[in-house]
Structure formats: structure tokens, C-alpha cells
Scaffold this active site. Structure first.
Site, PDB file in Angstrom:
ATOM      1  N   CYS A   6      54.724 -88.200 -37.753  1.00  0.00           N
ATOM      2  CA  CYS A   6      54.147 -88.416 -36.424  1.00  0.00           C
ATOM      3  C   CYS A   6      55.277 -88.372 -35.405  1.00  0.00           C
ATOM      4  CB  CYS A   6      53.425 -89.754 -36.373  1.00  0.00           C
ATOM      5  SG  CYS A   6      52.830 -90.183 -34.726  1.00  0.00           S
TER       6      CYS A   6
ATOM      7  N   ASP B  62      49.200-109.485 -15.350  1.00  0.00           N
ATOM      8  CA  ASP B  62      49.231-108.402 -16.339  1.00  0.00           C
ATOM      9  C   ASP B  62      48.028-108.569 -17.267  1.00  0.00           C
ATOM     10  OD1 ASP B  62      49.914-106.320 -17.996  1.00  0.00           O
ATOM     11  OD2 ASP B  62      51.577-107.351 -18.967  1.00  0.00           O
TER      12      ASP B  62
ATOM     13  N   CYS C  46      46.797 -88.567 -30.065  1.00  0.00           N
ATOM     14  CA  CYS C  46      47.235 -87.872 -28.854  1.00  0.00           C
ATOM     15  C   CYS C  46      46.131 -86.928 -28.388  1.00  0.00           C
ATOM     16  CB  CYS C  46      48.513 -87.073 -29.116  1.00  0.00           C
ATOM     17  SG  CYS C  46      49.942 -88.100 -29.521  1.00  0.00           S
TER      18      CYS C  46
ATOM     19  N   PHE D 263      48.479-114.171 -17.594  1.00  0.00           N
ATOM     20  CA  PHE D 263      48.363-113.294 -18.770  1.00  0.00           C
ATOM     21  C   PHE D 263      49.779-112.974 -19.271  1.00  0.00           C
ATOM     22  CE2 PHE D 263      44.930-112.378 -15.773  1.00  0.00           C
ATOM     23  CZ  PHE D 263      43.794-112.586 -16.537  1.00  0.00           C
TER      24      PHE D 263
ATOM     25  N   CYS E  98      46.244-101.930 -17.089  1.00  0.00           N
ATOM     26  CA  CYS E  98      46.052-100.920 -18.134  1.00  0.00           C
ATOM     27  C   CYS E  98      44.698-100.237 -17.981  1.00  0.00           C
ATOM     28  CB  CYS E  98      46.209-101.532 -19.523  1.00  0.00           C
ATOM     29  SG  CYS E  98      45.063-102.873 -19.881  1.00  0.00           S
TER      30      CYS E  98
ATOM     31  N   ASP F 148      41.900-120.299 -20.252  1.00  0.00           N
ATOM     32  CA  ASP F 148      40.978-119.164 -20.265  1.00  0.00           C
ATOM     33  C   ASP F 148      40.955-118.576 -18.864  1.00  0.00           C
ATOM     34  OD1 ASP F 148      38.947-117.345 -20.383  1.00  0.00           O
ATOM     35  OD2 ASP F 148      37.432-118.731 -21.159  1.00  0.00           O
TER      36      ASP F 148
ATOM     37  N   GLU G  86      48.728-118.139 -20.330  1.00  0.00           N
ATOM     38  CA  GLU G  86      48.209-117.181 -21.311  1.00  0.00           C
ATOM     39  C   GLU G  86      46.993-117.795 -21.999  1.00  0.00           C
ATOM     40  OE1 GLU G  86      47.213-114.503 -24.008  1.00  0.00           O
ATOM     41  OE2 GLU G  86      48.706-114.055 -22.473  1.00  0.00           O
TER      42      GLU G  86
ATOM     43  N   CYS H  36      52.861 -81.488 -32.419  1.00  0.00           N
ATOM     44  CA  CYS H  36      52.412 -82.024 -33.705  1.00  0.00           C
ATOM     45  C   CYS H  36      51.386 -81.101 -34.346  1.00  0.00           C
ATOM     46  CB  CYS H  36      51.807 -83.416 -33.496  1.00  0.00           C
ATOM     47  SG  CYS H  36      51.180 -84.173 -35.004  1.00  0.00           S
TER      48      CYS H  36
END
Length: 451
Positions: free
Chosen positions: A179, A381, A100, A312, A407, A360, A333, A91
């Protein structure tokens, strides 16, 4: 006495004040190694430099972005001595756009960097190595992102509309017209979007734009005041030309310009379709998302007579495929609207053995009836904060297998400490390359109760 006093040097409590390096200053540096986030690390005059766009062994000229204490953040402006590993970025905006961060690194090396980040966190924080390392789960390097937010800002002083993505470590907008990480369906929209918005008669009312690709392609415009008819017609014609739905977000919730328009994505291996709305969380990488679900089901291996809990759960991304294998799925959730949509998704896909609950999950689960029912396996997750309160009580569910999708390797490692304390063993772990060309790491880990 006064003569000697003039020669004395007094300093305030706390020691000598560190001289700060001004933003914009350029400095020649030798990069020693890479940090966990893919930036080069250099050392100069007692300061540690984190240099975006550099590689170990390189000699570069770096421009200071921010300096605080003994830490300097900078960006590579020029490479004097390049690493043999360096490649040309795909890019033209790389280095300025904040999207990125590692396009200059070959993809295999990106995967190795992410694998090392995960391994180091698990070893340093939890003092654990999995019994088995899984191969990295990856897909296409480019053209993978099915969702993006485009920044839009009217500069009244310059009488200019800026359209693009945020710059690295800044609120500045880098003007962008294409992009390469966007999926192909969004490429022509991104190419023409800036020019179309700049032709508005009242650009002052424009907020951000979101682009979506799935069952349908869509453009969402955030606006701070009503659009004039001519500008709305321009926007509608643009969307019609690109075969995209138009969604408008003024006061209240985003709404489709054409009543009845909906958003959704397919999970083809299970013949499932999930509906969602702007504001809901979905994975931006469709192919890696599908591969992630397949791997999760293989690792967790739920039997037809087993009960599984999905925490989650979001819109049912894991829960609905799980329902095709297990006897009963309980999915939980925190966001009430997503629980409602997940339940609708289950009904629309004719799945009757999955139940959804709102809770919660940062709070203890002991009061929840659904948590006391007993489960063979649990899938987690969580967001970046992890799931510490959940894992503290996970043994009470009776689950002997736990699959953790993360994550944030740091919170995965923290939660692994608690799981190991409860008697679980880390059987398998590996990275998920959900965001190629960035240093962002997602991971999957399988824990089993020790016999």
C-alpha cells in the site's frame, strides 16, 4: 365493457415504478462534471450516475455497483476518451480497493477540488466567504499514513484466508500485499503480512490487524479465540524480524505481548511526546498534523496572559502545545479514558497549566464549572457531527477568537451560521490535506467577534 377493460392500464398509488438497473451492468457514459466527493457525474435516461474513477469530459464504460431510484453508483471499468488531467494511479489496486478514490487526479487538482468543496458549503449553507483564504496545508502525496486497519476473513467454504482492505462500497476484501500510502516503516510489514497469516494452522480465529507507526512500530492482532502456541510463535517471530511491538486483542482491552510496551507519537516543534493506546483517536498523517497545530497556534495567537479552552481535546494534541503559550488551558473531552491519558501526557511533559475534564459536548455546557470561568479564545476539533450545542453557547465563554478544526465541511458550514448569528466574523479559512488521494476534506476556520 369487458372488452374495453382489458385495454385499461392500472398503476399503484405513487406513480410509475422506476425500473432499477441491476448491479454489474455495464454502461457507456459521458461524464459532465465532478461531484463533491470526487466522483464523475453523468446523466442518462432520467438517472444521475455517480462514477468513481472518472473525470469531467471523459467517455467511459462504467459498471453498476448500486442503483436506487434515480441515482446509480458505478465504477469506471474502461476509459474510451481520457481527460488531459488524468494520470496513472500510483497503486495497482486503485479502483478496487476502497481506500483511495482520486489517485487518477493530479495532487494540485485534488487540492483545488477540496478547496471548492469547502467554499461551496460555506457559501451555500452559511452565505459567507472568509475575509482571507489560506493556502492549502498539505504534505507528501504518498507514504503518509501511520496507522491502518487490515481486514482479515476466513472463507470456510473456499478454505481461503483473505487479507487486505475493503473494496469500494462493499464489504468484500481486496487482497493486497502493498500500500503506497502507508509510511515507509509499515511498508515491509504490509508486504509480508498476508503470507505470514496464511501460514497459520488455525486461521479461523483471526480477526482484523492494525498497524501503527510512531515512537514505536506495532502490530495488533484481533483474535476470536486463543492462538495455538505455534501460531503465536510465528506472529512473535514476524514482529521481532520487523522490529515491531506485538499487541493482542482477544477478550477485554488490547494488551502488549511484552508487558511495558507502549505506543506514542512525537510533536517535535514543541518537544512533546504523547502516549496513546489502540482504540484512541490520533491523526493518521503525522506531518500534516504537526503543520496543522503550527497553523492553529499562529491563527489563534494566544498571549501569555490569556486563558484558552480546547474542546474535543482527545489526548492533548492541541492542548499541550497551547499550554506552552497561554497562561492557562482548560481541555475537555467526552471519552473518559482519553481524558485520563491526556492528563498523564501533560504530567509526563512537565506541563502544569493545563487541566482536563470529561463532559458530553453534545449537551449544553451551562452546568459545567469550567465553562463559566471565562476565556480569551476557544479551539474546537469536533467529530463529523460538528459542535452545534457548543457553538450555541460559545459567546457565554467570553471568547473573542474561535478556531474551528473540521473533518466535515457540511457541519462546519452549519455551525458557522450560528457563530455568525452570535456576532462572530469568519476571518480566515483553508483546507487541511490530511488524506491525500481521497476526496475527504478537513478544514480550519478562524472566527473573531465583530467589533
Amino acid at each position: 365493457m369487458a372488452k374495453h377493460e382489458r385495454g385499461l392500464r392500472f398503476q399503484p398509488a405513487g406513480g410509475v415504478k422506476t425500473v432499477q438497473i441491476p448491479a454489474g451492468k455495464k454502461q457507456r457514459l459521458t461524464i459532465e462534471r465532478l461531484s463533491d466527493d470526487g466522483r464523475g457525474i453523468a446523466f442518462l435516461e432520467g438517472k444521475t450516475w455517480f462514477v468513481a474513477g472518472s473525470l469531467a469530459g471523459e467517455e467511459v464504460e462504467a459498471r453498476v455497483l448500486n442503483a436506487r431510484g434515480k441515482v446509480v453508483e458505478a465504477r469506471t471499468e474502461r476509459v474510451f476518451t481520457a481527460s488531459a488531467m488524468r494520470r496513472a494511479p500510483a497503486c495497482e489496486y486503485f479502483g478496487r480497493c476502497g481506500g483511495c478514490s482520486v489517485q487518477h487526479v493530479p495532487h494540485e487538482e485534488q487540492l483545488a477540488l477540496k478547496q471548492r468543496m469547502l467554499a461551496e458549503q460555506l457559501l451555500r449553507v452559511a452565505n459567507v466567504v472568509p475575509d482571507e483564504w489560506a493556502a492549502p496545508l498539505s504534505g507528501a502525496e504518498l507514504a503518509y499514513r501511520r496507522r491502518a486497519r487490515v481486514a482479515v476473513r476466513w472463507d470456510a467454504k473456499a478454505k481461503r484466508l483473505d487479507v487486505g482492505f475493503r473494496a469500494a462500497a462493499s464489504q468484500d476484501i481486496v487482497s493486497i500485499e502493498h500500500c503506497p500510502v502507508l509510511v515507509q516503516a509499515l511498508q515491509p510489514i504490509m508486504n509480508e503480512l498476508p503470507g505470514m497469516l496464511k501460514s497459520f494452522s488455525k486461521p479461523q480465529v483471526l480477526g482484523h490487524v492494525e498497524l501503527f507507526s510512531g515512537v514505536a512500530t506495532a502490530v495488533l492482532l484481533r483474535h476470536t479465540a486463543s492462538l495455538v502456541e505455534a501460531d503465536l510463535a510465528l506472529l512473535q517471530a514476524f514482529c521481532s524480524r520487523h522490529g515491531a511491538q506485538l499487541w493482542l486483542h482477544g477478550e477485554g482491552e488490547p494488551q502488549p505481548a511484552s508487558p511495558g510496551d507502549t505506543l506514542g507519537y512525537r510533536l517535535e516543534p514543541w518537544n512533546l511526546q504523547l502516549a496513546w493506546r489502540p482504540g484512541d483517536f490520533i491523526q493518521v498523517n503525522a506531518s500534516v498534523n504537526t503543520a496543522m497545530i503550527e497553523q492553529a497556534l499562529q491563527w489563534l495567537a494566544p498571549a501569555k496572559d490569556e486563558r484558552v479552552m480546547d474542546l474535543f481535546c482527545g489526548l492533548g494534541n492541541f492542548a499541550l502545545p497551547l499550554a506552552g503559550l497561554a497562561r492557562d488551558v482548560v481541555a475537555v473531552e467526552g471519552v473518559a479514558t482519553m481524558v485520563e491519558r491526556a492528563a498523564v501526557n501533560a504530567m509526563s511533559n512537565d506541563l502544569h497549566n493545563v487541566r482536563f475534564f470529561q463532559a458530553d459536548l453534545s449537551q449544553p455546557l451551562t452546568q459545567a464549572d469550567w465553562a463559566a470561568e471565562g476565556f480569551s479564545a476557544v479551539l474546537l476539533d469536533p467529530p463529523r457531527d460538528g459542535a452545534f450545542e457548543v457553538v450555541r453557547q460559545i459567546r457565554k465563554t467570553g471568547a473573542r477568537r474561535l478556531l474551528y478544526v473540521s473533518c466535515n465541511p457540511a457541519t462546519l458550514a452549519r455551525d458557522a451560521v450560528e457563530l455568525i448569528r452570535q456576532g462572530y466574523r469568519l476571518k480566515r479559512a483553508g483546507i487541511l490535506d490530511m488524506f491525500p488521494q481521497t476526496a475527504h476534506v478537513e478544514a480550519m476556520a478562524l472566527f473573531e467577534m465583530s467589533k
